[in-house]
Design a protein around this motif. Structure first.
Motif, short mmCIF file in Angstrom:
data_model
loop_
_atom_site.label_atom_id
_atom_site.label_comp_id
_atom_site.label_asym_id
_atom_site.label_seq_id
_atom_site.Cartn_x
_atom_site.Cartn_y
_atom_site.Cartn_z
N GLU B 3 50.91 29.19 38.26
CA GLU B 3 49.50 28.98 38.06
C GLU B 3 48.73 29.69 39.15
OE1 GLU B 3 48.04 27.57 35.52
OE2 GLU B 3 49.95 27.10 34.58
N LEU B 4 47.46 29.83 38.92
CA LEU B 4 46.62 30.48 39.92
C LEU B 4 46.36 29.53 41.08
CD1 LEU B 4 44.04 32.24 37.61
CD2 LEU B 4 45.85 33.32 38.95
N SER B 5 46.07 30.12 42.19
CA SER B 5 45.73 29.32 43.36
C SER B 5 44.36 28.67 43.15
CB SER B 5 45.67 30.23 44.59
OG SER B 5 44.59 31.13 44.46
N PRO B 6 44.08 27.65 43.89
CA PRO B 6 42.74 27.02 43.77
C PRO B 6 41.61 28.01 44.03
CG PRO B 6 44.24 25.60 44.99
CD PRO B 6 44.97 26.89 44.80
N GLN B 7 41.82 28.94 44.93
CA GLN B 7 40.78 29.92 45.23
C GLN B 7 40.52 30.82 44.02
OE1 GLN B 7 43.35 29.29 47.31
NE2 GLN B 7 42.17 28.13 48.82
N ALA B 8 41.61 31.28 43.42
CA ALA B 8 41.45 32.14 42.25
C ALA B 8 40.82 31.36 41.11
CB ALA B 8 42.82 32.69 41.83
N ARG B 9 41.27 30.14 40.95
CA ARG B 9 40.72 29.31 39.88
C ARG B 9 39.23 29.06 40.09
NH1 ARG B 9 42.51 29.30 35.43
NH2 ARG B 9 44.63 28.86 36.14
N ALA B 10 38.87 28.82 41.33
CA ALA B 10 37.46 28.55 41.62
C ALA B 10 36.60 29.78 41.33
CB ALA B 10 37.31 28.15 43.09
N LEU B 11 37.12 30.94 41.68
CA LEU B 11 36.38 32.16 41.41
C LEU B 11 36.18 32.35 39.90
CD1 LEU B 11 35.14 34.89 42.16
CD2 LEU B 11 37.47 35.85 42.09
N ILE B 12 37.25 32.16 39.16
CA ILE B 12 37.16 32.34 37.71
C ILE B 12 36.21 31.33 37.10
CG2 ILE B 12 38.49 32.08 35.59
CD1 ILE B 12 40.84 33.38 37.16
N ASP B 13 36.32 30.10 37.55
CA ASP B 13 35.44 29.07 37.01
C ASP B 13 33.98 29.37 37.30
OD1 ASP B 13 37.61 27.76 35.98
OD2 ASP B 13 37.74 26.28 37.59
N THR B 14 33.76 29.95 38.47
CA THR B 14 32.38 30.29 38.83
C THR B 14 31.86 31.46 38.00
OG1 THR B 14 32.80 29.55 41.09
CG2 THR B 14 30.86 30.93 40.74
N ALA B 15 32.74 32.41 37.81
CA ALA B 15 32.30 33.64 37.12
C ALA B 15 32.25 33.48 35.61
CB ALA B 15 33.24 34.78 37.49
N ARG B 16 33.13 32.64 35.09
CA ARG B 16 33.17 32.51 33.63
C ARG B 16 31.84 31.99 33.11
NH1 ARG B 16 36.85 28.64 32.85
NH2 ARG B 16 38.66 29.98 32.77
N GLY B 17 31.37 32.61 32.12
CA GLY B 17 30.10 32.20 31.55
C GLY B 17 28.91 32.86 32.19
N ALA B 18 29.16 33.55 33.29
CA ALA B 18 28.03 34.21 33.97
C ALA B 18 27.94 35.67 33.60
CB ALA B 18 28.18 34.06 35.49
N ASP B 19 28.82 36.13 32.75
CA ASP B 19 28.75 37.54 32.36
C ASP B 19 28.47 37.70 30.88
OD1 ASP B 19 31.18 36.57 31.54
OD2 ASP B 19 32.35 38.30 32.20
N GLU B 20 27.74 36.76 30.37
CA GLU B 20 27.34 36.85 28.97
C GLU B 20 26.20 37.85 28.80
OE1 GLU B 20 28.61 35.32 26.37
OE2 GLU B 20 30.06 34.05 27.43
N PRO B 21 26.12 38.44 27.64
CA PRO B 21 24.98 39.33 27.39
C PRO B 21 23.69 38.54 27.22
CG PRO B 21 26.26 39.03 25.40
CD PRO B 21 27.03 38.34 26.50
N MET B 22 22.60 39.23 27.42
CA MET B 22 21.29 38.63 27.16
C MET B 22 20.97 38.78 25.67
SD MET B 22 20.33 37.68 30.20
CE MET B 22 18.56 37.60 30.37
N PRO B 23 20.09 37.95 25.16
CA PRO B 23 19.68 38.12 23.76
C PRO B 23 19.19 39.53 23.46
CG PRO B 23 18.91 36.03 24.60
CD PRO B 23 19.50 36.75 25.77
N ALA B 24 18.51 40.13 24.43
CA ALA B 24 18.02 41.49 24.21
C ALA B 24 19.17 42.47 24.02
CB ALA B 24 17.16 41.93 25.40
N ASP B 25 20.27 42.21 24.71
CA ASP B 25 21.45 43.06 24.53
C ASP B 25 21.95 42.96 23.09
OD1 ASP B 25 21.44 43.78 27.27
OD2 ASP B 25 22.53 41.95 27.78
N LYS B 26 21.99 41.74 22.65
CA LYS B 26 22.50 41.53 21.29
C LYS B 26 21.60 42.19 20.25
CE LYS B 26 24.43 37.76 18.53
NZ LYS B 26 24.72 36.31 18.54
N ASN B 27 20.31 42.05 20.45
CA ASN B 27 19.38 42.65 19.50
C ASN B 27 19.45 44.17 19.53
OD1 ASN B 27 18.50 40.12 18.70
ND2 ASN B 27 16.82 40.08 20.21
N ARG B 28 19.54 44.69 20.72
CA ARG B 28 19.57 46.15 20.86
C ARG B 28 20.81 46.75 20.19
NH1 ARG B 28 19.55 45.94 25.86
NH2 ARG B 28 21.74 46.33 26.26
N VAL B 29 21.95 46.15 20.47
CA VAL B 29 23.19 46.67 19.87
C VAL B 29 23.20 46.42 18.38
CG1 VAL B 29 25.71 46.48 19.88
CG2 VAL B 29 24.45 46.40 22.04
#
Lengths: 209, 296
Positions: B3-29
């Motif tokens: 399994e991942l270390s707590p540090q790696a897990r914490a990073l992923i948990d923090t980053a997950r969901g923060a790299d979603e596109p904006m609605p404008a991105d969706k509309n543009r594409v």
């Protein structure tokens, strides 16, 4: 964004062993082939899975400047192959199979300028706190992508699907067109490589040429 | 499975969901895609609206989600959009490190002797050559680096069992040059022998200390290079190579070697090591500097 309506087809990179998207359910709950190229299905597919495709392509390392085009290419291929989806795999697995090929193609074409090319200058105190807790989410994302860049393509793909998309290993095996044992092996190796990338990042933050 | 270390897990948990596109991105594409495939964007947006808005569920998609779950036993895993779009993020310079407190030792437990390449997944203890005596420090003269500078990369993956082994190559002038060869490990063949770094791999405190020593050597090399003391830099790098042949900062050492070789005009060797560096670490953040080292 590139205007592809004037005949600019994305390169057909698809040689999917199981192209299928069944949007109509069969009596057993599994999908059965829907109408070929059904506009309504494609539209719904786009609406439902755009975010998944976007973040997958980005996490696979496509530079931001090429992101729109890459996502566009994915959906153009999806549209072209929609009637071939037979429902033997999950939609996400199928989409990711397309996205990884498109991403690979875009990455290959992209300049490497965006990759961090500067050597760290500061020699930080090895024991100074560099707390993850204080990092903003944006910084965490940037760091995550930098660490993903340290993985080779195979490991990166399984890592993204397992750790970020939380897909099962059988799904990952489907999406990456490998057998189950290989998927497990890659995931194990990917986790190890990611830890090593973190370790290297820590060291670089403190020391560098 | 590890399994991942707590540090790696914490990073992923923090980053997950923060790299979603904006609605404008969706509309543009959407507009671009649908223009290409012959679907009116307006119609698609109307459909999206009817389906409950951007990304909202539709009857059709409920079915597909069911298919997904039936197929893999996994949820649809639609992550809510985060306030930060990817567009906003990637220009940011990475300023943060992963938490050190309580983490260094843990990482080293995994890291061991360290891989030579980020593309080598499974770290195998690295060593210069345990069967050989440690190479002496290079003499403080130009061109004085000796065999102790040979960079021996040893690593293996779970999949391809590729390892790097050191090969000393003597030039016509009798100088040693580094060369790395990829060889396939054989079943039953020991992949490593304990060296200075290897002996420390199981003790987190020692490993943290080893990293600190590595940093000191690399920092010394960089300082020497910054002061136009290429020979001094080479000596520090040679010392690092001797003591930490598979150290965590091997990539940095190799990058600095190229720069130091360029700085003292040894462009031929620099070119050789530059090619080796770029081959082994094509995605290195140092790649740009290494490429342009001799032209700076």
């Amino acid at each position: 964004m590139t205007d592809r309506s004037a005949g600019g087809h994305p390169q057909d990179m698809m040689e999917l062993s199981q192209p299928s998207i069944a949007l109509d359910p069969g009596p057993d709950g599994r999908a059965s082939p829907g109408p070929a190229g059904d506009i309504c299905d494609f539209t719904s597919l786009y609406e439902e899975f755009f975010e998944f495709v976007w973040r997958s392509v980005r996490r696979l390392g496509v530079p931001e400047r090429a992101l729109d085009d890459a996502v566009q290419d994915v959906f153009i291929v999806v549209h072209r192959r929609l009637d071939e989806f037979e429902g033997r795999s999950s939609v996400k697995s199928w989409l990711f199979g397309i996205a990884r090929r498109v991403a690979h193609d875009h990455r290959r074409r992209a300049s490497r300028k965006d990759r961090g090319e500067s050597l760290p200058e500061a020699i930080a105190d090895p024991y100074a706190p560099s707390p993850l807790e204080s990092a903003s989410r944006a910084q965490a994302v940037a760091l995550l992508y930098r660490l993903l860049d340290a993985l080779d393509d195979d490991k990166r793909e399984v890592f993204i699907l397992a750790e970020l998309e939380q897909m099962t290993v059988p799904e990952i095996a489907e999406a990456t067109s490998v057998n189950l044992n290989t998927a497990y092996s890659r995931l194990r190796a990917a986790r190890r490589a990611f830890e090593q990338a973190i370790h290297r990042h820590q060291a670089r933050e403190r020391t560098g040429p | 499975m590890s399994e991942l270390s707590p540090q790696a897990r914490a990073l992923i948990d923090t980053a997950r969901g923060a790299d979603e596109p904006m609605p404008a991105d969706k509309n543009r594409v959407r507009a671009a895609v649908f223009a290409h495939v012959g679907v009116a964007a307006a119609g698609s947006e109307a459909m999206a609206s009817a389906a409950g808005g951007s990304g909202g569920p539709s009857t059709v998609m409920n079915v597909t989600s069911a298919v997904e779950q039936a197929s893999a036993g996994a949820s649809g895993n639609v992550i809510p959009a985060a306030p930060l779009g990817a567009t906003k993020m990637f220009g940011l310079k990475v300023l943060v490190g992963v938490a050190i407190v309580g983490g260094v030792g843990g990482y080293f437990l995994v890291r061991g002797g360290g891989p030579e390449s980020t593309h080598e997944a499974a770290p195998v203890h690295t060593h210069m050559a345990a069967a050989e005596p440690p190479a002496p420090l290079p003499a403080p003269v130009a061109g004085g680096e000796g065999e102790g500078e040979l960079v021996a990369a040893v690593g293996a993956t779970d999949e391809d069992e590729i390892v790097f082994e050191p090969v000393a190559v003597h030039s016509e002038r009798g100088e040693s040059k580094a060369r790395t060869e990829r060889v396939r490990s054989r079943a039953g063949e020991p992949k490593s022998q304990p060296g200075e770094a290897g002996a420390r791999e199981h003790d987190p405190a020692d490993m943290a200390q080893a990293l600190k020593e590595e940093q000191t050597l690399i920092a010394g090399a960089k300082s020497a290079l910054d002061a136009s003391d290429a020979s001094g830099a080479m000596r520090a790098l040679a010392e690092h190579a001797r003591r930490f042949p598979g150290g965590i900062l091997t990539e940095e050492r190799s990058a600095l070697r190229v720069m130091a070789l360029c700085a003292r005009g040894d462009t031929g060797q620099a070119e050789t090591e530059r090619a080796d560096f770029l081959s082994r670490w094509p995605r290195s953040p140092h790649a740009g500097r290494v490429r342009s080292a001799c032209s700076e």
